[in-house]
Design a protein around this motif. Structure first.
Motif, PDB file in Angstrom:
ATOM      1  N   SER A 142     -13.785   1.013  -4.670  1.00 52.77           N
ATOM      2  CA  SER A 142     -12.345   0.785  -4.734  1.00 52.77           C
ATOM      3  C   SER A 142     -11.775   0.635  -3.332  1.00 52.77           C
ATOM      4  O   SER A 142     -12.386   1.062  -2.338  1.00 52.77           O
ATOM      5  CB  SER A 142     -11.666   1.952  -5.456  1.00 52.77           C
ATOM      6  OG  SER A 142     -10.267   1.748  -5.560  1.00 52.77           O
ATOM      7  N   THR A 143     -10.609   0.030  -3.261  1.00 58.38           N
ATOM      8  CA  THR A 143      -9.853  -0.099  -2.020  1.00 58.38           C
ATOM      9  C   THR A 143      -8.401  -0.301  -2.403  1.00 58.38           C
ATOM     10  O   THR A 143      -8.082  -0.443  -3.583  1.00 58.38           O
ATOM     11  CB  THR A 143     -10.395  -1.270  -1.170  1.00 58.38           C
ATOM     12  OG1 THR A 143      -9.793  -1.252   0.122  1.00 58.38           O
ATOM     13  CG2 THR A 143     -10.123  -2.611  -1.833  1.00 58.38           C
ATOM     14  N   ARG A 144      -7.498  -0.315  -1.435  1.00 57.84           N
ATOM     15  CA  ARG A 144      -6.095  -0.536  -1.787  1.00 57.84           C
ATOM     16  C   ARG A 144      -5.258  -0.904  -0.563  1.00 57.84           C
ATOM     17  O   ARG A 144      -5.646  -0.649   0.575  1.00 57.84           O
ATOM     18  CB  ARG A 144      -5.487   0.696  -2.450  1.00 57.84           C
ATOM     19  CG  ARG A 144      -5.222   1.862  -1.544  1.00 57.84           C
ATOM     20  CD  ARG A 144      -4.673   3.073  -2.302  1.00 57.84           C
ATOM     21  NE  ARG A 144      -5.651   3.645  -3.203  1.00 57.84           N
ATOM     22  CZ  ARG A 144      -5.432   4.725  -3.968  1.00 57.84           C
ATOM     23  NH1 ARG A 144      -4.261   5.322  -3.944  1.00 57.84           N
ATOM     24  NH2 ARG A 144      -6.377   5.194  -4.747  1.00 57.84           N
ATOM     25  N   TYR A 145      -4.098  -1.498  -0.846  1.00 58.85           N
ATOM     26  CA  TYR A 145      -3.034  -1.607   0.143  1.00 58.85           C
ATOM     27  C   TYR A 145      -2.193  -0.334   0.041  1.00 58.85           C
ATOM     28  O   TYR A 145      -1.847   0.105  -1.065  1.00 58.85           O
ATOM     29  CB  TYR A 145      -2.118  -2.793  -0.148  1.00 58.85           C
ATOM     30  CG  TYR A 145      -2.741  -4.162  -0.039  1.00 58.85           C
ATOM     31  CD1 TYR A 145      -3.258  -4.637   1.164  1.00 58.85           C
ATOM     32  CD2 TYR A 145      -2.763  -5.011  -1.141  1.00 58.85           C
ATOM     33  CE1 TYR A 145      -3.799  -5.911   1.256  1.00 58.85           C
ATOM     34  CE2 TYR A 145      -3.298  -6.285  -1.059  1.00 58.85           C
ATOM     35  CZ  TYR A 145      -3.814  -6.730   0.140  1.00 58.85           C
ATOM     36  OH  TYR A 145      -4.341  -7.999   0.230  1.00 58.85           O
ATOM     37  N   LEU A 146      -1.817   0.228   1.166  1.00 60.05           N
ATOM     38  CA  LEU A 146      -0.937   1.389   1.195  1.00 60.05           C
ATOM     39  C   LEU A 146      -0.058   1.301   2.438  1.00 60.05           C
ATOM     40  O   LEU A 146      -0.232   0.403   3.275  1.00 60.05           O
ATOM     41  CB  LEU A 146      -1.728   2.696   1.180  1.00 60.05           C
ATOM     42  CG  LEU A 146      -2.632   3.019   2.370  1.00 60.05           C
ATOM     43  CD1 LEU A 146      -2.862   4.533   2.445  1.00 60.05           C
ATOM     44  CD2 LEU A 146      -3.991   2.337   2.237  1.00 60.05           C
ATOM     45  N   ASN A 147       0.891   2.211   2.523  1.00 62.59           N
ATOM     46  CA  ASN A 147       1.839   2.196   3.647  1.00 62.59           C
ATOM     47  C   ASN A 147       2.415   0.798   3.849  1.00 62.59           C
ATOM     48  O   ASN A 147       2.455   0.267   4.971  1.00 62.59           O
ATOM     49  CB  ASN A 147       1.169   2.697   4.939  1.00 62.59           C
ATOM     50  CG  ASN A 147       0.798   4.164   4.843  1.00 62.59           C
ATOM     51  OD1 ASN A 147       1.517   4.967   4.256  1.00 62.59           O
ATOM     52  ND2 ASN A 147      -0.343   4.526   5.401  1.00 62.59           N
ATOM     53  N   VAL A 148       2.857   0.207   2.755  1.00 59.32           N
ATOM     54  CA  VAL A 148       3.383  -1.159   2.786  1.00 59.32           C
ATOM     55  C   VAL A 148       4.820  -1.134   3.314  1.00 59.32           C
ATOM     56  O   VAL A 148       5.667  -0.410   2.798  1.00 59.32           O
ATOM     57  CB  VAL A 148       3.347  -1.788   1.382  1.00 59.32           C
ATOM     58  CG1 VAL A 148       3.820  -3.237   1.441  1.00 59.32           C
ATOM     59  CG2 VAL A 148       1.944  -1.697   0.783  1.00 59.32           C
ATOM     60  N   GLU A 149       5.081  -1.924   4.331  1.00 60.21           N
ATOM     61  CA  GLU A 149       6.409  -2.001   4.948  1.00 60.21           C
ATOM     62  C   GLU A 149       6.845  -3.465   4.994  1.00 60.21           C
ATOM     63  O   GLU A 149       6.668  -4.143   6.015  1.00 60.21           O
ATOM     64  CB  GLU A 149       6.378  -1.408   6.356  1.00 60.21           C
ATOM     65  CG  GLU A 149       6.135   0.083   6.409  1.00 60.21           C
ATOM     66  CD  GLU A 149       7.371   0.888   6.022  1.00 60.21           C
ATOM     67  OE1 GLU A 149       8.448   0.264   5.834  1.00 60.21           O
ATOM     68  OE2 GLU A 149       7.269   2.127   5.910  1.00 60.21           O
ATOM     69  N   PRO A 150       7.406  -4.000   3.901  1.00 63.44           N
ATOM     70  CA  PRO A 150       7.788  -5.415   3.898  1.00 63.44           C
ATOM     71  C   PRO A 150       8.739  -5.798   5.018  1.00 63.44           C
ATOM     72  O   PRO A 150       8.620  -6.896   5.582  1.00 63.44           O
ATOM     73  CB  PRO A 150       8.449  -5.588   2.520  1.00 63.44           C
ATOM     74  CG  PRO A 150       7.846  -4.520   1.673  1.00 63.44           C
ATOM     75  CD  PRO A 150       7.647  -3.358   2.594  1.00 63.44           C
ATOM     76  N   ALA A 151       9.675  -4.917   5.358  1.00 62.82           N
ATOM     77  CA  ALA A 151      10.655  -5.256   6.394  1.00 62.82           C
ATOM     78  C   ALA A 151       9.990  -5.483   7.745  1.00 62.82           C
ATOM     79  O   ALA A 151      10.514  -6.224   8.589  1.00 62.82           O
ATOM     80  CB  ALA A 151      11.708  -4.156   6.509  1.00 62.82           C
ATOM     81  N   HIS A 152       8.840  -4.866   7.947  1.00 61.93           N
ATOM     82  CA  HIS A 152       8.126  -4.988   9.224  1.00 61.93           C
ATOM     83  C   HIS A 152       6.859  -5.837   9.085  1.00 61.93           C
ATOM     84  O   HIS A 152       6.069  -5.895  10.030  1.00 61.93           O
ATOM     85  CB  HIS A 152       7.777  -3.605   9.766  1.00 61.93           C
ATOM     86  CG  HIS A 152       8.978  -2.737   9.982  1.00 61.93           C
ATOM     87  ND1 HIS A 152       9.914  -2.997  10.969  1.00 61.93           N
ATOM     88  CD2 HIS A 152       9.425  -1.642   9.312  1.00 61.93           C
ATOM     89  CE1 HIS A 152      10.870  -2.087  10.917  1.00 61.93           C
ATOM     90  NE2 HIS A 152      10.597  -1.253   9.918  1.00 61.93           N
ATOM     91  N   ARG A 153       6.680  -6.446   7.890  1.00 65.54           N
ATOM     92  CA  ARG A 153       5.529  -7.323   7.632  1.00 65.54           C
ATOM     93  C   ARG A 153       4.217  -6.603   7.952  1.00 65.54           C
ATOM     94  O   ARG A 153       3.313  -7.134   8.595  1.00 65.54           O
ATOM     95  CB  ARG A 153       5.667  -8.620   8.441  1.00 65.54           C
ATOM     96  CG  ARG A 153       6.844  -9.456   7.989  1.00 65.54           C
ATOM     97  CD  ARG A 153       7.356 -10.412   9.027  1.00 65.54           C
ATOM     98  NE  ARG A 153       6.292 -11.158   9.686  1.00 65.54           N
ATOM     99  CZ  ARG A 153       6.458 -11.794  10.845  1.00 65.54           C
ATOM    100  NH1 ARG A 153       7.637 -11.762  11.448  1.00 65.54           N
ATOM    101  NH2 ARG A 153       5.470 -12.471  11.383  1.00 65.54           N
ATOM    102  N   ARG A 154       4.124  -5.370   7.450  1.00 65.10           N
ATOM    103  CA  ARG A 154       2.996  -4.516   7.801  1.00 65.10           C
ATOM    104  C   ARG A 154       2.453  -3.826   6.560  1.00 65.10           C
ATOM    105  O   ARG A 154       3.202  -3.422   5.669  1.00 65.10           O
ATOM    106  CB  ARG A 154       3.457  -3.460   8.808  1.00 65.10           C
ATOM    107  CG  ARG A 154       2.350  -2.535   9.300  1.00 65.10           C
ATOM    108  CD  ARG A 154       2.872  -1.557  10.332  1.00 65.10           C
ATOM    109  NE  ARG A 154       3.668  -0.476   9.729  1.00 65.10           N
ATOM    110  CZ  ARG A 154       4.909  -0.176  10.081  1.00 65.10           C
ATOM    111  NH1 ARG A 154       5.540  -0.888  11.020  1.00 65.10           N
ATOM    112  NH2 ARG A 154       5.538   0.831   9.514  1.00 65.10           N
ATOM    113  N   THR A 155       1.138  -3.682   6.518  1.00 68.87           N
ATOM    114  CA  THR A 155       0.507  -2.870   5.479  1.00 68.87           C
ATOM    115  C   THR A 155      -0.784  -2.281   6.034  1.00 68.87           C
ATOM    116  O   THR A 155      -1.207  -2.610   7.147  1.00 68.87           O
ATOM    117  CB  THR A 155       0.217  -3.690   4.207  1.00 68.87           C
ATOM    118  OG1 THR A 155      -0.207  -2.804   3.156  1.00 68.87           O
ATOM    119  CG2 THR A 155      -0.865  -4.739   4.439  1.00 68.87           C
TER     120      THR A 155
END
Length: 211
Positions: free
Chosen positions: A94-107
């Motif tokens: 398994s894996t995942r995206y986390l700490n997603v920050e759309p306003a800063h274009r960061r994940t």
């Protein structure tokens, strides 16, 4: 979508951009792995993969939570995008995206684990490639981060091997059941992505030929 120069068009982010937009509509298909958003029907097969060799989770929170709580939290998370990694139709990690920050274009890409039998096969490389391509080319990310236990030299070497840059040690970053964890931080930014993409595609090609 790429331009004529081959570089992706930078997507315009707004207040309406959400975590859900990182979740692909379909499975991410590669030559070695298939990566698909986690669902209830993955529970049994993924439990078998996770519990086959429990020691591989020493540096992850699976070690703290246990499989059932880990799976339930992954399935219900409104702020993360968890995936199941399949090889030859079988769940192997398994894996995942986390700490997603759309306003800063960061994940961040994290919580990654694969059965020991998949180590060195190219499965991890292609899993990272598919998620990075989805983040940079599909979502318009500016920065993708990774972190791992500073003692986990195998993973730290693997992150350098996929083209991520080491950015330092966050001391006393996490509490584990048996220790206090320092975390090593790595990242790939959009300026790096064309070079990293080419690097990963070459590595995947070599592993595919060797299979």
């Amino acid at each position: 979508m790429p331009t004529e120069s081959g570089r992706p068009v930078q997507r315009r982010f707004s207040e309406s951009t959400s975590v859900a937009e990182l979740r692909p509509d379909d499975a991410l298909e590669g030559r070695i792995v298939r990566v698909e958003p986690i669902a209830e029907h993955h529970r049994e097969g993924l439990r078998e993969a996770a519990e086959r060799e429990p020691q591989i989770h020493r540096y992850t929170n699976m070690y703290t939570l246990g499989f059932e709580r880990w799976f339930d939290e992954a399935l219900s998370s409104p702020t993360e995008v968890p995936f199941v990694v399949h090889v030859d139709g079988h769940p192997v990690g398994s894996t995942r995206y986390l700490n997603v920050e759309p306003a800063h274009r960061r994940t961040e890409i994290g919580w990654t684990w694969l059965e020991r039998s998949q180590w060195g096969t190219g499965a991890n490389i292609e899993t990272k490639y598919l998620l990075l391509r989805n983040a940079f080319d599909g979502w318009g990310a500016m920065r993708v981060e990774f972190k791992t236990d500073a003692r986990n030299l195998r993973v730290r070497g693997a992150l350098l091997g996929i083209g991520a840059s080491f950015e330092g040690i966050f001391r006393k970053h996490m509490v584990l059941p048996d220790s206090i964890r320092d975390s090593a931080w790595y990242a790939i930014v959009d300026d790096d992505w064309p070079r990293v993409k080419e690097l990963l595609e070459r590595k995947i090609e070599r592993h595919s030929r060797a299979a």
